[in-house]
Design an enzyme around this catalytic site. Structure first.
Site, PDB file in Angstrom:
ATOM      1  N   LYS A  15      45.649  85.577  55.722  1.00  0.00           N
ATOM      2  CA  LYS A  15      45.670  86.167  57.062  1.00  0.00           C
ATOM      3  C   LYS A  15      44.347  86.875  57.353  1.00  0.00           C
ATOM      4  CE  LYS A  15      49.357  88.635  56.121  1.00  0.00           C
ATOM      5  NZ  LYS A  15      49.602  88.230  54.718  1.00  0.00           N
ATOM      6  N   ARG A  90      56.652  93.202  59.755  1.00  0.00           N
ATOM      7  CA  ARG A  90      57.110  92.697  58.466  1.00  0.00           C
ATOM      8  C   ARG A  90      58.626  92.784  58.313  1.00  0.00           C
ATOM      9  NH1 ARG A  90      51.891  93.562  55.578  1.00  0.00           N
ATOM     10  NH2 ARG A  90      52.104  92.961  53.412  1.00  0.00           N
ATOM     11  N   ARG A 124      41.198  88.120  44.225  1.00  0.00           N
ATOM     12  CA  ARG A 124      40.653  88.635  45.497  1.00  0.00           C
ATOM     13  C   ARG A 124      39.745  89.839  45.281  1.00  0.00           C
ATOM     14  NH1 ARG A 124      44.670  89.975  50.368  1.00  0.00           N
ATOM     15  NH2 ARG A 124      45.815  91.159  48.804  1.00  0.00           N
ATOM     16  N   ARG A 158      41.685  95.673  45.033  1.00  0.00           N
ATOM     17  CA  ARG A 158      42.826  96.540  45.322  1.00  0.00           C
ATOM     18  C   ARG A 158      43.655  96.785  44.083  1.00  0.00           C
ATOM     19  NH1 ARG A 158      45.406  93.806  50.563  1.00  0.00           N
ATOM     20  NH2 ARG A 158      47.290  94.567  49.523  1.00  0.00           N
ATOM     21  N   ARG A 169      55.667  92.347  45.568  1.00  0.00           N
ATOM     22  CA  ARG A 169      55.328  92.150  46.982  1.00  0.00           C
ATOM     23  C   ARG A 169      55.927  90.843  47.494  1.00  0.00           C
ATOM     24  NH1 ARG A 169      49.164  92.945  46.177  1.00  0.00           N
ATOM     25  NH2 ARG A 169      48.950  92.185  48.318  1.00  0.00           N
TER      26      ARG A 169
HETATM   27  P1  ADP Z   1      46.161  88.038  53.237  1.00  0.00           P
HETATM   28  O1  ADP Z   1      45.362  88.785  54.266  1.00  0.00           O
HETATM   29  O2  ADP Z   1      47.136  87.084  53.838  1.00  0.00           O
HETATM   30  O3  ADP Z   1      46.784  88.947  52.226  1.00  0.00           O
HETATM   31  P2  ADP Z   1      43.542  87.133  52.253  1.00  0.00           P
HETATM   32  O4  ADP Z   1      42.893  86.598  53.467  1.00  0.00           O
HETATM   33  O5  ADP Z   1      43.102  88.455  51.753  1.00  0.00           O
HETATM   34  O6  ADP Z   1      45.145  87.106  52.417  1.00  0.00           O
HETATM   35  O7  ADP Z   1      43.367  86.028  51.096  1.00  0.00           O
HETATM   36  C1  ADP Z   1      43.841  86.253  49.764  1.00  0.00           C
HETATM   37  C2  ADP Z   1      42.834  85.659  48.751  1.00  0.00           C
HETATM   38  O8  ADP Z   1      42.880  84.225  48.841  1.00  0.00           O
HETATM   39  C3  ADP Z   1      41.385  86.036  48.997  1.00  0.00           C
HETATM   40  O9  ADP Z   1      40.743  86.206  47.753  1.00  0.00           O
HETATM   41  C4  ADP Z   1      40.807  84.846  49.770  1.00  0.00           C
HETATM   42  O10 ADP Z   1      39.416  84.658  49.501  1.00  0.00           O
HETATM   43  C5  ADP Z   1      41.604  83.682  49.194  1.00  0.00           C
HETATM   44  N1  ADP Z   1      41.885  82.628  50.179  1.00  0.00           N
HETATM   45  C6  ADP Z   1      42.175  82.777  51.502  1.00  0.00           C
HETATM   46  N2  ADP Z   1      42.403  81.574  52.090  1.00  0.00           N
HETATM   47  C7  ADP Z   1      42.280  80.641  51.088  1.00  0.00           C
HETATM   48  C8  ADP Z   1      42.390  79.187  51.062  1.00  0.00           C
HETATM   49  N3  ADP Z   1      42.699  78.489  52.161  1.00  0.00           N
HETATM   50  N4  ADP Z   1      42.177  78.586  49.866  1.00  0.00           N
HETATM   51  C9  ADP Z   1      41.885  79.309  48.751  1.00  0.00           C
HETATM   52  N5  ADP Z   1      41.762  80.647  48.725  1.00  0.00           N
HETATM   53  C10 ADP Z   1      41.946  81.316  49.881  1.00  0.00           C
HETATM   54  P1  ADP Z   2      48.959  91.755  51.805  1.00  0.00           P
HETATM   55  O1  ADP Z   2      48.911  90.952  53.059  1.00  0.00           O
HETATM   56  O2  ADP Z   2      47.921  91.381  50.800  1.00  0.00           O
HETATM   57  O3  ADP Z   2      50.335  91.885  51.227  1.00  0.00           O
HETATM   58  P2  ADP Z   2      48.633  94.290  53.243  1.00  0.00           P
HETATM   59  O4  ADP Z   2      47.281  94.848  53.183  1.00  0.00           O
HETATM   60  O5  ADP Z   2      49.098  93.668  54.503  1.00  0.00           O
HETATM   61  O6  ADP Z   2      48.704  93.274  52.031  1.00  0.00           O
HETATM   62  O7  ADP Z   2      49.705  95.383  52.817  1.00  0.00           O
HETATM   63  C1  ADP Z   2      49.564  96.161  51.651  1.00  0.00           C
HETATM   64  C2  ADP Z   2      50.763  97.079  51.493  1.00  0.00           C
HETATM   65  O8  ADP Z   2      50.832  97.974  52.617  1.00  0.00           O
HETATM   66  C3  ADP Z   2      52.114  96.370  51.459  1.00  0.00           C
HETATM   67  O9  ADP Z   2      52.464  95.938  50.160  1.00  0.00           O
HETATM   68  C4  ADP Z   2      53.047  97.463  52.006  1.00  0.00           C
HETATM   69  O10 ADP Z   2      53.346  98.420  50.996  1.00  0.00           O
HETATM   70  C5  ADP Z   2      52.174  98.167  53.038  1.00  0.00           C
HETATM   71  N1  ADP Z   2      52.330  97.590  54.402  1.00  0.00           N
HETATM   72  C6  ADP Z   2      51.353  96.985  55.144  1.00  0.00           C
HETATM   73  N2  ADP Z   2      51.815  96.609  56.339  1.00  0.00           N
HETATM   74  C7  ADP Z   2      53.133  96.964  56.369  1.00  0.00           C
HETATM   75  C8  ADP Z   2      54.184  96.822  57.332  1.00  0.00           C
HETATM   76  N3  ADP Z   2      53.972  96.224  58.527  1.00  0.00           N
HETATM   77  N4  ADP Z   2      55.401  97.299  57.000  1.00  0.00           N
HETATM   78  C9  ADP Z   2      55.639  97.899  55.821  1.00  0.00           C
HETATM   79  N5  ADP Z   2      54.702  98.066  54.866  1.00  0.00           N
HETATM   80  C10 ADP Z   2      53.447  97.604  55.133  1.00  0.00           C
END
Ligand code: ADP
Ligand code: ADP
Ligand code: ZN
Length: 212
Positions: A15, A90, A124, A158, A169
């Site tokens: 995302k 979420r 990541r 992180r 998660r």
């Molecule tokens: P989210 O915001 O949904 O948690 P991220 O954008 O932070 O996910 O992506 C999670 C990890 O996966 C990062 O290290 C990113 O570089 C990698 N990543 C994102 N998209 C892809 C893809 N299409 N193929 C392989 N790795 C990816």
């Molecule tokens: P990712 O997409 O990699 O799971 P985020 O950065 O979106 O991570 O979220 C990290 C943490 O922050 C989650 O595991 C949760 O604890 C909290 N969080 C983020 N957004 C929300 C939400 N909309 N509702 C509840 N908890 C949230």
């Protein structure tokens, strides 16, 4: 307020990686509740103190806290053209609250298998200056240890990007978040994207959706 877009999907689906392109194409600012919560934890605010334990264990922060945060964010002047929500809503109560305060025109759901998610999250890291998202294997810096976008040389990982917390998660996602997909589908807002392709391929599918 103009309509907003929701980027939906499990942790690590990509995302944040895809958000930049959507922001450029639509002019809607990105609102990541995860980023907002991490900033609050770093600043040691009241919100950060509440959120910290939930985030460390991989659980969701309570709905009323998140809804309060979004209500404040929506009051900012740059929200008038709509926002790009990343990682929000979420839960169904969060989506219902959003429905009351801002119109949503599209929900882009990125699909990725659990095993790839663990791989993605465990590799990541992000640029400490500009937030660009990298991966040890899938998205390395073009020049080792120098950020492609800003030239920064400091990177962050992180604390919750460990294998054990990722599993927690993922279960929070399957139990509390994934039901939202059919909720949005029943409202005719859901667009599914196969996230198991390269970053550019996924980006192109998203661009096609937005330009339709
Ligand atoms: P989210 O915001 O949904 O948690 P991220 O954008 O932070 O996910 O992506 C999670 C990890 O996966 C990062 O290290 C990113 O570089 C990698 N990543 C994102 N998209 C892809 C893809 N299409 N193929 C392989 N790795 C990816
Ligand atoms: P990712 O997409 O990699 O799971 P985020 O950065 O979106 O991570 O979220 C990290 C943490 O922050 C989650 O595991 C949760 O604890 C909290 N969080 C983020 N957004 C929300 C939400 N909309 N509702 C509840 N908890 C949230
Ligand atoms: Zn950078």
């Amino acid at each position: 307020m103009d309509s907003s877009i929701v980027l939906f999907g499990p942790p690590g689906a990509g995302k944040g990686t895809q958000a930049g392109r959507i922001v450029q194409a639509t002019g809607k600012p990105q609102v990541s509740t995860g980023d907002m919560l991490r900033a609050a934890v770093e600043e040691g605010t009241e919100l950060g103190r509440i959120a910290k334990g939930y985030m460390e264990s991989g659980g969701l922060v309570p709905d009323e806290v998140i809804i309060g945060l979004i209500k404040e964010r929506i009051k900012q002047p740059d929200a008038s053209g709509g926002l790009l929500f990343d990682g929000f809503p979420r839960t169904i109560p969060q989506a219902e609250a959003l429905e009351e305060i801002a119109p949503v025109s599209m929900v882009i759901a990125i699909h990725v298998e659990d095993e790839s998610i663990v791989e993605r999250i465990c590799g990541r890291f992000t640029c400490a200056s500009c937030g660009e998202v990298y991966h040890d294997v899938f998205r390395p810096c073009k020049i080792d240890s120098i950020c492609d976008s800003c030239g920064g040389i400091e990177f962050k990982r992180r604390a919750d990007d460990s294998e054990q917390t990722v599993r927690a998660r993922l279960s929070a996602y399957h139990e509390q978040t994934s039901p939202l997909e059919s909720w949005y589908e029943s409202k005719g807002l859901l667009q599914r994207i196969d996230g198991n392709h390269s970053i550019d391929q996924v980006g192109n599918s998203i661009s096609n959706l937005i330009n339709e």
